[in-house]
Design a protein around this motif. Structure first.
Motif, PDB file in Angstrom:
ATOM      1  N   PHE A 266      11.069  -7.478  -0.139  1.00  0.00           N
ATOM      2  CA  PHE A 266      10.025  -8.503  -0.192  1.00  0.00           C
ATOM      3  C   PHE A 266       8.764  -8.025  -0.890  1.00  0.00           C
ATOM      4  O   PHE A 266       7.831  -8.796  -1.078  1.00  0.00           O
ATOM      5  N   SER A 267       8.730  -6.742  -1.287  1.00  0.00           N
ATOM      6  CA  SER A 267       7.540  -6.155  -1.896  1.00  0.00           C
ATOM      7  C   SER A 267       7.663  -6.134  -3.420  1.00  0.00           C
ATOM      8  O   SER A 267       8.480  -5.381  -3.965  1.00  0.00           O
ATOM      9  N   PRO A 268       6.864  -6.923  -4.127  1.00  0.00           N
ATOM     10  CA  PRO A 268       6.948  -6.888  -5.591  1.00  0.00           C
ATOM     11  C   PRO A 268       6.573  -5.526  -6.163  1.00  0.00           C
ATOM     12  O   PRO A 268       7.151  -5.087  -7.159  1.00  0.00           O
ATOM     13  N   GLY A 269       5.622  -4.852  -5.531  1.00  0.00           N
ATOM     14  CA  GLY A 269       5.251  -3.521  -6.009  1.00  0.00           C
ATOM     15  C   GLY A 269       6.388  -2.531  -5.884  1.00  0.00           C
ATOM     16  O   GLY A 269       6.606  -1.703  -6.779  1.00  0.00           O
ATOM     17  N   ALA A 270       7.123  -2.610  -4.787  1.00  0.00           N
ATOM     18  CA  ALA A 270       8.252  -1.709  -4.600  1.00  0.00           C
ATOM     19  C   ALA A 270       9.337  -1.959  -5.630  1.00  0.00           C
ATOM     20  O   ALA A 270       9.918  -1.023  -6.190  1.00  0.00           O
ATOM     21  N   LEU A 271       9.612  -3.232  -5.905  1.00  0.00           N
ATOM     22  CA  LEU A 271      10.659  -3.559  -6.881  1.00  0.00           C
ATOM     23  C   LEU A 271      10.243  -3.192  -8.298  1.00  0.00           C
ATOM     24  O   LEU A 271      11.077  -2.772  -9.106  1.00  0.00           O
ATOM     25  N   GLU A 272       8.965  -3.315  -8.599  1.00  0.00           N
ATOM     26  CA  GLU A 272       8.487  -2.870  -9.920  1.00  0.00           C
ATOM     27  C   GLU A 272       8.676  -1.367 -10.061  1.00  0.00           C
ATOM     28  O   GLU A 272       9.118  -0.873 -11.110  1.00  0.00           O
ATOM     29  N   SER A 273       8.369  -0.628  -9.005  1.00  0.00           N
ATOM     30  CA  SER A 273       8.580   0.814  -9.016  1.00  0.00           C
ATOM     31  C   SER A 273      10.052   1.147  -9.172  1.00  0.00           C
ATOM     32  O   SER A 273      10.430   2.041  -9.937  1.00  0.00           O
ATOM     33  N   ALA A 274      10.911   0.419  -8.447  1.00  0.00           N
ATOM     34  CA  ALA A 274      12.348   0.656  -8.524  1.00  0.00           C
ATOM     35  C   ALA A 274      12.888   0.399  -9.925  1.00  0.00           C
ATOM     36  O   ALA A 274      13.710   1.162 -10.450  1.00  0.00           O
ATOM     37  N   ALA A 275      12.412  -0.690 -10.547  1.00  0.00           N
ATOM     38  CA  ALA A 275      12.879  -1.027 -11.889  1.00  0.00           C
ATOM     39  C   ALA A 275      12.469   0.042 -12.900  1.00  0.00           C
ATOM     40  O   ALA A 275      13.243   0.404 -13.796  1.00  0.00           O
ATOM     41  N   LYS A 276      11.257   0.566 -12.763  1.00  0.00           N
ATOM     42  CA  LYS A 276      10.800   1.624 -13.670  1.00  0.00           C
ATOM     43  C   LYS A 276      11.631   2.895 -13.483  1.00  0.00           C
ATOM     44  O   LYS A 276      11.967   3.575 -14.457  1.00  0.00           O
ATOM     45  N   LEU A 277      11.957   3.199 -12.232  1.00  0.00           N
ATOM     46  CA  LEU A 277      12.766   4.383 -11.980  1.00  0.00           C
ATOM     47  C   LEU A 277      14.169   4.213 -12.557  1.00  0.00           C
ATOM     48  O   LEU A 277      14.712   5.138 -13.165  1.00  0.00           O
ATOM     49  N   ALA A 278      14.752   3.030 -12.394  1.00  0.00           N
ATOM     50  CA  ALA A 278      16.082   2.776 -12.952  1.00  0.00           C
ATOM     51  C   ALA A 278      16.083   2.951 -14.462  1.00  0.00           C
ATOM     52  O   ALA A 278      17.007   3.551 -15.036  1.00  0.00           O
ATOM     53  N   GLU A 279      15.040   2.421 -15.116  1.00  0.00           N
ATOM     54  CA  GLU A 279      14.949   2.546 -16.575  1.00  0.00           C
ATOM     55  C   GLU A 279      14.829   4.008 -16.979  1.00  0.00           C
ATOM     56  O   GLU A 279      15.468   4.461 -17.935  1.00  0.00           O
ATOM     57  N   ARG A 280      14.016   4.763 -16.232  1.00  0.00           N
ATOM     58  CA  ARG A 280      13.831   6.172 -16.562  1.00  0.00           C
ATOM     59  C   ARG A 280      15.124   6.960 -16.415  1.00  0.00           C
ATOM     60  O   ARG A 280      15.421   7.869 -17.213  1.00  0.00           O
ATOM     61  N   LEU A 281      15.917   6.599 -15.409  1.00  0.00           N
ATOM     62  CA  LEU A 281      17.151   7.334 -15.143  1.00  0.00           C
ATOM     63  C   LEU A 281      18.336   6.800 -15.941  1.00  0.00           C
ATOM     64  O   LEU A 281      19.407   7.410 -15.916  1.00  0.00           O
TER      65      LEU A 281
ATOM     66  N   ASP B 135       0.820  -1.213   0.000  1.00  0.00           N
ATOM     67  CA  ASP B 135       0.000   0.000   0.000  1.00  0.00           C
ATOM     68  C   ASP B 135       0.851   1.258   0.000  1.00  0.00           C
ATOM     69  O   ASP B 135       0.436   2.311  -0.513  1.00  0.00           O
ATOM     70  N   ARG B 136       2.026   1.181   0.577  1.00  0.00           N
ATOM     71  CA  ARG B 136       2.869   2.370   0.684  1.00  0.00           C
ATOM     72  C   ARG B 136       3.498   2.776  -0.645  1.00  0.00           C
ATOM     73  O   ARG B 136       3.869   3.948  -0.822  1.00  0.00           O
ATOM     74  N   VAL B 137       3.646   1.830  -1.553  1.00  0.00           N
ATOM     75  CA  VAL B 137       4.391   2.111  -2.783  1.00  0.00           C
ATOM     76  C   VAL B 137       3.851   3.325  -3.524  1.00  0.00           C
ATOM     77  O   VAL B 137       4.605   4.280  -3.793  1.00  0.00           O
ATOM     78  N   PRO B 138       2.560   3.371  -3.912  1.00  0.00           N
ATOM     79  CA  PRO B 138       2.097   4.547  -4.644  1.00  0.00           C
ATOM     80  C   PRO B 138       2.134   5.825  -3.819  1.00  0.00           C
ATOM     81  O   PRO B 138       2.329   6.924  -4.373  1.00  0.00           O
ATOM     82  N   LEU B 139       1.976   5.703  -2.504  1.00  0.00           N
ATOM     83  CA  LEU B 139       2.060   6.886  -1.651  1.00  0.00           C
ATOM     84  C   LEU B 139       3.479   7.431  -1.617  1.00  0.00           C
ATOM     85  O   LEU B 139       3.699   8.644  -1.700  1.00  0.00           O
ATOM     86  N   HIS B 140       4.460   6.533  -1.522  1.00  0.00           N
ATOM     87  CA  HIS B 140       5.850   6.974  -1.455  1.00  0.00           C
ATOM     88  C   HIS B 140       6.374   7.425  -2.809  1.00  0.00           C
ATOM     89  O   HIS B 140       7.286   8.253  -2.875  1.00  0.00           O
ATOM     90  N   GLU B 141       5.821   6.893  -3.876  1.00  0.00           N
ATOM     91  CA  GLU B 141       6.200   7.402  -5.198  1.00  0.00           C
ATOM     92  C   GLU B 141       5.866   8.881  -5.316  1.00  0.00           C
ATOM     93  O   GLU B 141       6.568   9.638  -6.008  1.00  0.00           O
ATOM     94  N   LYS B 142       4.802   9.311  -4.637  1.00  0.00           N
ATOM     95  CA  LYS B 142       4.409  10.725  -4.656  1.00  0.00           C
ATOM     96  C   LYS B 142       5.151  11.530  -3.593  1.00  0.00           C
ATOM     97  O   LYS B 142       5.496  12.696  -3.810  1.00  0.00           O
TER      98      LYS B 142
END
Length: 283
Positions: free
Chosen positions: A94-109, A23-30
């Motif tokens: 352990f959070s797949p949502g967090a790692l998906e977010s991290a991977a997208k950020l890495a690709e963007r950067l 649940d924290r992933v989209p909140l922390h992305e913002k």
């Protein structure tokens, strides 16, 4: 806020904690200053602080060129800051949502990173290779019931002569009543093996609320943290205690240049963080 302790089993506690962190992933992305990373010179505040403490203990005084495993990496802002500082990074969470977010950020950067989904207590079996540096910071080991197992993963991930670094919230801080009008103790400093139960819709960053509010955390005194690393065969090189935090632990904390701190009259009364630097014996 809670005064409830329970003998809950690890798998049940883990599932509840995972729901909360998802649940924290989209909140922390913002809430995180992710857009700041669009500046190719920018490093997260956490990593800038940690590198200042860590690099004097590294060969060559830099993470550049080192293989680094970041345990409990969440959405990867600190992992990718280490990559930007020149490290070859592997982020573990352990959070797949967090790692998906991290991977997208890495690709963007345009930064290279390896992401591994696993519990930190299973990290050695899940992560390939060994590392010059195992790094974890900040807000991590209260989520773990077994520090001996935790330290064993770290020792197993490090290559001979490798360095371990942790900066985290101080166990004495976690014994404080965060909502009191004065600095006073409320929760046990010494762990009793039971999990502390929290029901809190907020997170440490941003104003959003999570759908899964219940989490479970464990108290670990400084002696248990240090001895777990020593018992795993690591040599303690340095221990520091700090007066500031990168998040607002209590409503009474005030913003300072590098985070948040107790009001000035109380600042020397209670530590906010500890830092440990340790090394695995050489070949």
């Amino acid at each position: 806020m809670t005064d409830l302790w329970t003998d809950i089993d690890w798998n049940t506690a883990r599932a509840s904690n995972l729901d909360n962190w998802e649940d924290r992933v989209p909140l922390h992305e913002k809430a995180y200053a992710i857009s700041d990373l669009d500046d190719p010179r920018h490093l997260s505040t956490v990593v800038r602080t940690d590198l200042a403490a860590l690099t004097p203990f590294l060969p060559g005084g830099t993470v550049s060129g080192l293989d680094v495993c970041h345990l409990q990496c969440h959405i990867g802002t600190d992992t990718l800051s280490l990559a930007r500082a020149g490290a070859r990074v592997t982020g573990v969470d352990f959070s797949p949502g967090a790692l998906e977010s991290a991977a997208k950020l890495a690709e963007r950067l345009g930064l290279e990173a390896t992401w591994v989904e696993t519990d930190v207590l299973e990290a050695r079996a899940a992560v390939e290779g060994d590392f010059d540096l195992v790094y974890t910071s900040i807000g991590t080991i209260t989520w773990l019931p077994d520090l001996d197992r935790w330290a064993g993963q770290i020792a197993g991930l490090l290559r001979a002569g490798g360095t371990f670094y942790i900066r985290d919230g101080h166990p004495a801080l976690y014994a404080v009543d965060e909502d009191a009008d004065v600095l006073q103790l409320r929760y046990p400093y010494f762990g009793n093996g039971k999990a502390q139960v929290w029901d809190d819709e907020s997170t440490y960053a941003g104003d959003g609320k999570v759908a899964h509010a219940r989490t479970y955390q464990w108290a670990h005194p400084m002696s248990a943290i240090l001895n777990s690393l020593i018992d795993a065969g690591l040599q303690i090189l340095r221990v520091e205690e700090g007066r500031t935090l990168p998040w607002k632990f209590s409503p009474r904390m005030v913003e300072v240049a590098d985070g948040f701190a107790w009001p000035e009259p109380e600042r020397d009364l209670m530590p906010c963080t500890y830092t440990i630097i340790a090394r695995k014996a050489g070949a």
